[in-house]
Design a protein around this motif. Structure first.
Motif, PDB file in Angstrom:
ATOM      1  N   PHE A 176      11.654 -13.687  18.700  1.00  0.00           N
ATOM      2  CA  PHE A 176      11.636 -14.801  18.303  1.00  0.00           C
ATOM      3  C   PHE A 176      11.956 -15.835  19.243  1.00  0.00           C
ATOM      4  O   PHE A 176      12.592 -15.829  20.513  1.00  0.00           O
ATOM      5  CB  PHE A 176      12.766 -14.489  17.095  1.00  0.00           C
ATOM      6  N   PRO A 177      11.828 -17.194  19.178  1.00  0.00           N
ATOM      7  CA  PRO A 177      11.249 -17.657  17.758  1.00  0.00           C
ATOM      8  C   PRO A 177       9.845 -17.494  17.534  1.00  0.00           C
ATOM      9  O   PRO A 177       9.486 -17.064  16.325  1.00  0.00           O
ATOM     10  CB  PRO A 177      11.594 -19.390  17.739  1.00  0.00           C
ATOM     11  N   LEU A 178       8.941 -17.597  18.501  1.00  0.00           N
ATOM     12  CA  LEU A 178       7.415 -17.230  17.940  1.00  0.00           C
ATOM     13  C   LEU A 178       6.811 -17.347  19.523  1.00  0.00           C
ATOM     14  O   LEU A 178       7.011 -18.377  20.335  1.00  0.00           O
ATOM     15  CB  LEU A 178       6.987 -18.309  17.026  1.00  0.00           C
ATOM     16  N   ILE A 179       5.716 -16.639  19.770  1.00  0.00           N
ATOM     17  CA  ILE A 179       4.863 -16.667  20.723  1.00  0.00           C
ATOM     18  C   ILE A 179       3.669 -17.092  20.380  1.00  0.00           C
ATOM     19  O   ILE A 179       2.707 -16.104  19.295  1.00  0.00           O
ATOM     20  CB  ILE A 179       4.770 -15.287  21.344  1.00  0.00           C
ATOM     21  N   HIS A 180       3.066 -18.173  20.862  1.00  0.00           N
ATOM     22  CA  HIS A 180       1.551 -18.746  20.568  1.00  0.00           C
ATOM     23  C   HIS A 180       0.575 -18.682  21.547  1.00  0.00           C
ATOM     24  O   HIS A 180      -0.720 -18.837  21.181  1.00  0.00           O
ATOM     25  CB  HIS A 180       1.842 -20.188  20.228  1.00  0.00           C
ATOM     26  N   ALA A 181       1.013 -18.207  22.657  1.00  0.00           N
ATOM     27  CA  ALA A 181       0.064 -17.965  23.981  1.00  0.00           C
ATOM     28  C   ALA A 181       0.403 -16.757  24.392  1.00  0.00           C
ATOM     29  O   ALA A 181       1.286 -16.338  24.842  1.00  0.00           O
ATOM     30  CB  ALA A 181      -0.152 -19.252  24.662  1.00  0.00           C
ATOM     31  N   ILE A 386       0.013 -21.782  10.804  1.00  0.00           N
ATOM     32  CA  ILE A 386       0.527 -20.497  11.154  1.00  0.00           C
ATOM     33  C   ILE A 386       1.928 -20.508  11.940  1.00  0.00           C
ATOM     34  O   ILE A 386       3.046 -19.856  11.619  1.00  0.00           O
ATOM     35  CB  ILE A 386      -0.224 -19.302  11.751  1.00  0.00           C
ATOM     36  N   VAL A 387       1.740 -21.522  12.932  1.00  0.00           N
ATOM     37  CA  VAL A 387       3.138 -21.480  13.812  1.00  0.00           C
ATOM     38  C   VAL A 387       3.842 -22.358  13.068  1.00  0.00           C
ATOM     39  O   VAL A 387       5.315 -22.007  13.082  1.00  0.00           O
ATOM     40  CB  VAL A 387       2.538 -22.486  15.208  1.00  0.00           C
ATOM     41  N   THR A 388       3.726 -23.432  12.548  1.00  0.00           N
ATOM     42  CA  THR A 388       4.718 -24.080  11.637  1.00  0.00           C
ATOM     43  C   THR A 388       5.462 -23.426  10.775  1.00  0.00           C
ATOM     44  O   THR A 388       6.655 -23.607  10.419  1.00  0.00           O
ATOM     45  CB  THR A 388       4.008 -25.346  11.242  1.00  0.00           C
ATOM     46  N   ALA A 389       4.665 -22.720   9.834  1.00  0.00           N
ATOM     47  CA  ALA A 389       5.150 -21.947   8.676  1.00  0.00           C
ATOM     48  C   ALA A 389       6.230 -20.859   9.242  1.00  0.00           C
ATOM     49  O   ALA A 389       7.275 -20.832   8.725  1.00  0.00           O
ATOM     50  CB  ALA A 389       3.966 -21.374   7.853  1.00  0.00           C
ATOM     51  N   LEU A 390       5.690 -20.090  10.312  1.00  0.00           N
ATOM     52  CA  LEU A 390       6.606 -18.882  10.867  1.00  0.00           C
ATOM     53  C   LEU A 390       7.782 -19.775  11.634  1.00  0.00           C
ATOM     54  O   LEU A 390       9.055 -19.065  11.304  1.00  0.00           O
ATOM     55  CB  LEU A 390       5.995 -18.464  11.747  1.00  0.00           C
ATOM     56  N   LEU A 391       7.803 -20.755  12.243  1.00  0.00           N
ATOM     57  CA  LEU A 391       9.089 -21.501  12.773  1.00  0.00           C
ATOM     58  C   LEU A 391      10.042 -21.979  11.953  1.00  0.00           C
ATOM     59  O   LEU A 391      11.139 -21.835  11.789  1.00  0.00           O
ATOM     60  CB  LEU A 391       8.574 -22.520  13.809  1.00  0.00           C
ATOM     61  N   SER A 392       9.259 -22.449  10.566  1.00  0.00           N
ATOM     62  CA  SER A 392       9.990 -22.843   9.323  1.00  0.00           C
ATOM     63  C   SER A 392      10.807 -21.737   8.746  1.00  0.00           C
ATOM     64  O   SER A 392      11.844 -21.750   8.416  1.00  0.00           O
ATOM     65  CB  SER A 392       9.105 -23.425   8.465  1.00  0.00           C
ATOM     66  N   ALA A 393      10.182 -20.456   8.727  1.00  0.00           N
ATOM     67  CA  ALA A 393      11.080 -19.280   8.190  1.00  0.00           C
ATOM     68  C   ALA A 393      12.108 -18.838   9.043  1.00  0.00           C
ATOM     69  O   ALA A 393      13.121 -18.400   8.771  1.00  0.00           O
ATOM     70  CB  ALA A 393       9.974 -18.138   7.799  1.00  0.00           C
ATOM     71  N   TYR A 394      11.792 -18.890  10.326  1.00  0.00           N
ATOM     72  CA  TYR A 394      12.762 -18.556  11.433  1.00  0.00           C
ATOM     73  C   TYR A 394      14.023 -19.549  11.254  1.00  0.00           C
ATOM     74  O   TYR A 394      15.413 -18.942  11.250  1.00  0.00           O
ATOM     75  CB  TYR A 394      12.162 -18.514  12.505  1.00  0.00           C
ATOM     76  N   LYS A 395      13.719 -20.759  10.985  1.00  0.00           N
ATOM     77  CA  LYS A 395      14.876 -21.735  10.854  1.00  0.00           C
ATOM     78  C   LYS A 395      15.752 -21.568   9.675  1.00  0.00           C
ATOM     79  O   LYS A 395      16.876 -21.655   9.325  1.00  0.00           O
ATOM     80  CB  LYS A 395      14.292 -23.344  11.330  1.00  0.00           C
ATOM     81  N   ASP A 396      14.972 -21.353   8.468  1.00  0.00           N
ATOM     82  CA  ASP A 396      15.170 -21.172   7.128  1.00  0.00           C
ATOM     83  C   ASP A 396      16.344 -19.889   7.118  1.00  0.00           C
ATOM     84  O   ASP A 396      17.321 -19.985   6.394  1.00  0.00           O
ATOM     85  CB  ASP A 396      14.262 -20.697   6.230  1.00  0.00           C
ATOM     86  N   VAL A 397      16.216 -18.909   7.862  1.00  0.00           N
ATOM     87  CA  VAL A 397      16.959 -17.629   7.599  1.00  0.00           C
ATOM     88  C   VAL A 397      18.039 -17.741   8.687  1.00  0.00           C
ATOM     89  O   VAL A 397      19.244 -17.540   8.542  1.00  0.00           O
ATOM     90  CB  VAL A 397      16.017 -16.489   8.061  1.00  0.00           C
ATOM     91  N   THR A 398      17.641 -18.309   9.915  1.00  0.00           N
ATOM     92  CA  THR A 398      18.702 -18.198  11.112  1.00  0.00           C
ATOM     93  C   THR A 398      19.641 -19.395  11.352  1.00  0.00           C
ATOM     94  O   THR A 398      20.635 -19.476  11.751  1.00  0.00           O
ATOM     95  CB  THR A 398      18.153 -17.820  12.397  1.00  0.00           C
ATOM     96  N   GLY A 399      18.987 -20.316  10.704  1.00  0.00           N
ATOM     97  CA  GLY A 399      19.701 -22.065  10.817  1.00  0.00           C
ATOM     98  C   GLY A 399      19.325 -22.515  12.269  1.00  0.00           C
ATOM     99  O   GLY A 399      19.947 -23.539  12.534  1.00  0.00           O
ATOM    100  N   GLN A 400      18.488 -21.917  13.161  1.00  0.00           N
ATOM    101  CA  GLN A 400      18.228 -22.326  14.162  1.00  0.00           C
ATOM    102  C   GLN A 400      17.032 -22.823  14.593  1.00  0.00           C
ATOM    103  O   GLN A 400      15.865 -22.329  14.161  1.00  0.00           O
ATOM    104  CB  GLN A 400      18.572 -21.027  15.476  1.00  0.00           C
ATOM    105  N   ASP A 401      16.845 -24.005  15.159  1.00  0.00           N
ATOM    106  CA  ASP A 401      15.587 -24.567  15.676  1.00  0.00           C
ATOM    107  C   ASP A 401      14.990 -23.601  16.549  1.00  0.00           C
ATOM    108  O   ASP A 401      15.485 -22.853  17.464  1.00  0.00           O
ATOM    109  CB  ASP A 401      15.532 -25.921  16.112  1.00  0.00           C
ATOM    110  N   THR A 448      15.573  -9.387  10.911  1.00  0.00           N
ATOM    111  CA  THR A 448      14.050  -9.542  11.060  1.00  0.00           C
ATOM    112  C   THR A 448      13.430  -9.440   9.906  1.00  0.00           C
ATOM    113  O   THR A 448      12.546  -9.995   9.620  1.00  0.00           O
ATOM    114  CB  THR A 448      13.931  -8.674  12.097  1.00  0.00           C
ATOM    115  N   THR A 449      14.018  -8.457   9.116  1.00  0.00           N
ATOM    116  CA  THR A 449      13.348  -8.273   7.620  1.00  0.00           C
ATOM    117  C   THR A 449      13.544  -9.560   6.815  1.00  0.00           C
ATOM    118  O   THR A 449      12.478  -9.946   6.151  1.00  0.00           O
ATOM    119  CB  THR A 449      14.109  -7.025   6.949  1.00  0.00           C
ATOM    120  N   LYS A 450      14.601 -10.151   6.965  1.00  0.00           N
ATOM    121  CA  LYS A 450      14.597 -11.348   5.840  1.00  0.00           C
ATOM    122  C   LYS A 450      13.775 -12.421   6.610  1.00  0.00           C
ATOM    123  O   LYS A 450      13.430 -13.161   5.766  1.00  0.00           O
ATOM    124  CB  LYS A 450      16.160 -11.878   6.153  1.00  0.00           C
ATOM    125  N   ILE A 451      13.647 -12.449   7.737  1.00  0.00           N
ATOM    126  CA  ILE A 451      12.608 -13.708   8.461  1.00  0.00           C
ATOM    127  C   ILE A 451      11.223 -13.206   8.108  1.00  0.00           C
ATOM    128  O   ILE A 451      10.691 -14.319   7.843  1.00  0.00           O
ATOM    129  CB  ILE A 451      13.009 -13.560  10.011  1.00  0.00           C
TER     130      ILE A 451
END
Length: 467
Positions: A176-181, A386-401, A448-451
């Protein structure tokens, strides 16, 4: 909140499932492979067990003749989640049984806990939580379970021939947060034969090209053992690297064991390569001219730098950073040297940019060279849905950008045109993939399951749904 509650209610079942899955030693075993178990009985058993779990949880499952499996829910356009059940060999240095699945201090230990059984099952239980909560989806969610990710991807070759590949999705097999490359991966095998050497009988280290070797054994003959002992005592090994004389089979034959620190082959700088320290030590001994030439070339070229400096391929780019190089396997005898290197090259280059300079150096020294594994680079723009949606999920659950970034590791994200790697390792957590005492913390597993559950909803929730 309803989704979190569903996951919390599934917590004990998820933990037990991860433990049970780890206990199935799913290491590739070609010697015992057959038509029903193309990668060996351990991997077959793990795949069958996981598909039965998916069926028990209420999903549609399919076994692709032991090469791969899928667990599916919903209807519509595909959203893929690509995990894998095969694991690298346990290796040495464990303080707990590597296939025990023991829980100690809130952590589940075992080979595959993080790579990739824990997060694959987290994705499965995220699907179960969504199903239990009754959220309507406008996509079909397909968890694809590979069985040859660690050594060749023949599973994905077979799967693509027998099923459709999702255009978009994520691999729960990184950070996390996300790997795009993801950098390109290329493995080279080098072979050189020569007249019989007088002192070096054998040097062997490494089991997989994508693992930094932590053990290397060297057999020597007709050298003064007292001189070797003195040189070992004086050699400036760094912290974490030790060497010892393990046996002296005859007055003229001696075995030295070098112990380093393993790491994933995509991050060789995080390990201490026992093979390279063995080669550096050999260069201090009174070997023959032929032996010194052999060892010196290995030290100066593949053994110099983590970024390909010694082989003239220190490439770099802005999206993905520097090339990495790992000497993963070394087998030297008195008559032949064979070694394999693992290279991860930046996304804006191609394999010829890597192959050509190395081939020129190797052929000049008498090595034949061949490609044993090749994966192209993979790149999804940071502003893609896909990147914006998953990063949003990460922030929604963890509170972290979070920011999308690049890695050298190769994941199944490369199988999908719009695929990215997403979790489970959180920022600041140690690198434990392919290491002894691999684990996943229970807190991380549940988070991770919640994310993943939120990520699925961000991408697949029916827009007409009103909570």
């Amino acid at each position: 909140m309803r989704l979190d509650q569903e996951i919390d209610e599934l917590k004990e079942e998820l933990i037990a499932s991860v433990q049970n899955c780890i206990q199935l030693a799913s290491v590739k075993d070609i010697e015992n492979a057959d038509s029903a178990a193309p990668f060996g009985p351990g991997i077959r058993n793990c795949l069958e067990w996981t598909l039965k779990l998916g069926e028990k949880l209420g999903f549609t499952v399919r076994n692709f003749e032991g090469y791969a499996g899928q667990i599916e829910m919903g209807e519509g356009e595909l959203l893929g989640i690509l995990g894998h059940l095969d694991v690298v060999p346990a290796g040495d240095g464990w303080s707990v049984p590597p296939f025990g699945g023991q829980i100690i201090d809130g952590k589940i230990y075992g080979r595959g806990a993080t790579d990739d059984k824990g997060p694959s099952l987290a994705a499965l239980f995220a699907m179960k939580a969504i199903k239990n909560a009754g959220f309507p989806l406008n996509r079909r969610i397909r968890l694809i379970l590979g069985t040859d990710e660690e050594s060749g991807w023949r599973d994905m070759d077979y799967y693509k021939e027998h099923s459709d590949i999702p255009q978009m999705g994520f691999a729960p097999d990184a950070e996390f947060p996300l790997i795009h490359a993801e950098k390109g991966i290329i493995n080279f095998e080098f072979v050189k034969e020569y007249p019989t050497l007088p002192h070096i009988l054998a040097l062997r280290g490494g089991e997989r090209s994508n693992v930094v070797p932590d053990i290397c054994r060297v057999n020597l003959k007709d050298l003064d053992i007292r001189e070797i002992t003195d040189k070992l005592s004086a050699f400036p090994f760094p912290e974490g690297v030790i060497a010892r004389i393990e046996s002296q089979t005859t007055p003229s034959s001696i075995q030295i064991v070098f112990q380093g620190v393993n790491a994933h082959g995509s991050t060789p700088q995080l390990g201490k390569n026992a093979v390279l320290y063995a080669l550096r030590f050999l260069q201090t001994l009174p070997l023959s001219d032929e032996e010194l030439q052999l060892v010196t070339w290995l030290n100066q070229h593949p053994g110099t730098g983590f970024c390909g400096e010694g082989l003239g391929v220190a490439l770099s780019d802005e999206p993905s950073g520097k090339l990495s190089l790992n000497v993963g396997i070394m087998n030297m005898t008195s008559e032949k040297t064979t070694f394999v290197i693992d290279i991860r090259y930046p996304v804006t280059f191609n394999k010829e940019d890597v192959f050509n300079p190395i081939q020129q150096l190797a052929s000049a020294e008498g090595y034949t060279m061949r490609i044993v594994h090749d994966q192209k680079p993979h790149y999804v723009p940071k502003d893609s849905p896909i990147v914006t949606a998953l990063l949003s999920a990460y922030k929604d659950v963890t509170g972290q950008d979070g920011e999308a970034f690049a890695i050298g590791g190769g994941t199944y994200a490369k199988v999908m045109p719009q695929g990215v790697a997403f979790g489970p390792t959180l920022p600041g957590e140690p690198e434990i993939i392919h290491c002894p005492d691999e684990y996943i913390s229970i807190d991380n597993l549940i988070l991770t399951t919640k994310i993943y559950a939120q990520a699925i909803l961000n991408l697949a929730l029916d827009p007409s749904y009103k909570d």
